[in-house]
Design an enzyme around this catalytic site. Sequence first.
Site, PDB file in Angstrom:
ATOM      1  N   CYS A 140       0.925  -1.669  -0.304  1.00 54.74           N
ATOM      2  CA  CYS A 140      -0.356  -0.117  -0.339  1.00 54.74           C
ATOM      3  C   CYS A 140       0.725   1.062  -0.049  1.00 54.74           C
ATOM      4  O   CYS A 140       0.986   2.070  -1.437  1.00 54.74           O
ATOM      5  CB  CYS A 140      -0.956   0.030   0.995  1.00 54.74           C
ATOM      6  SG  CYS A 140      -0.271  -0.387   2.725  1.00 54.74           S
ATOM      7  N   HIS A 220      -2.389   5.452   6.971  1.00 55.17           N
ATOM      8  CA  HIS A 220      -0.531   5.702   6.640  1.00 55.17           C
ATOM      9  C   HIS A 220      -0.872   6.935   6.148  1.00 55.17           C
ATOM     10  O   HIS A 220      -2.689   7.765   5.333  1.00 55.17           O
ATOM     11  CB  HIS A 220      -0.171   5.163   5.153  1.00 55.17           C
ATOM     12  CG  HIS A 220       0.694   3.748   5.774  1.00 55.17           C
ATOM     13  ND1 HIS A 220       0.326   2.793   7.111  1.00 55.17           N
ATOM     14  CD2 HIS A 220      -0.686   2.722   4.817  1.00 55.17           C
ATOM     15  CE1 HIS A 220       0.305   1.007   7.399  1.00 55.17           C
ATOM     16  NE2 HIS A 220      -0.232   0.966   6.056  1.00 55.17           N
TER      17      HIS A 220
END
Length: 346
Positions: A140, A220
């Site tokens: 990711c 994130h």
Amino acid sequence: MISVGVNGYGTIGKRVADAVRAQPDMRVVGVAKTRPNFEARGAVNEGYDLYAAIEERKPRFAEAGIDLAGDVEDLVAASDVVVDACPSGVGAENAKLYREYDTPAILQGGEDAGVVDVSFNARANYAEATDADLVRVVSCNTTGLSRLVAPLRDAYGVEKVRATLVRRGGDPAQSGRGPINDILPDPVSLPSHHGPDVKTVFPDLDIDTLGLKVPATLMHMHSVNVTLEAEPSADAVRDLLADERRTFVIPAGIGLDGAGALKEFAQDAGRPRADVWENCIWGESVTVEGSDLYLFQAIHQESDVVPENVDAIRAVTGAADAAESMAKTDEAMGLDAGLGAAAGAR
């Protein structure tokens, strides 16, 4: 129609299965699970044929009242391509099975790059995966950084990338992950693994990365500094990134001040599972001083790799070029009517 099997129906696998099912040129053969948990029941409820990933655990499914369509070997044999969404390390173990059945497979970013023929990002190196046997959709964070770097390299050239990644401690369902109340250098040694991973996509890129892990589950966050070979204006960079398929440049004044608001926004926009497939780049953060670009971006770890998996399927089968595949993937998933449209951005 490309027949796709999904080995592993967890956080990534269930999202990939739904994205594949939405494509006009693909069908889901079935999905494989190791145990009859809520996700296995969810797969059956979604109408997917369920296959047993571990032979000796098959009786558990019968005891739970869940019918199986066969073993994972049957799934691999019936598939043109397998997307392996198993936990990190398991995909590498499964590579032998895929080679045995001469079935191309898409592994995930938790696997070592040395296991596969190519590490993949649709925007950056789609063509390199054509006719490959084993492809790894990068993680990711690496996906997020690659999507950012690719247009900047094309438009301005890139001398160096420096990124600090503030990483969620775990996904919402990962109750055993942490930290609970701490902020950890992760790793404490430099660089973090993300820079070397980006170099599997851009081998000649000069990039340094640092990582922190925090007690959060939503997304994130990246603080990025890119030294460019040109000196564009901040407005030009914002326009460049806004024109990309899988980047959402967050406009000022709409109250999207963090990951929590972004997830709420995605849910209100009707996204399945409140998924955010795009890099979310705060337009106000885009700053250029000479040739140095600075910005903040948020990356939804559960979903940003999903469209990349779909594109990787077309790449290994030679079904489309990069532009055609990305357009088809995004339209079928609803990404074209994206968060930018919901926010009133162009």
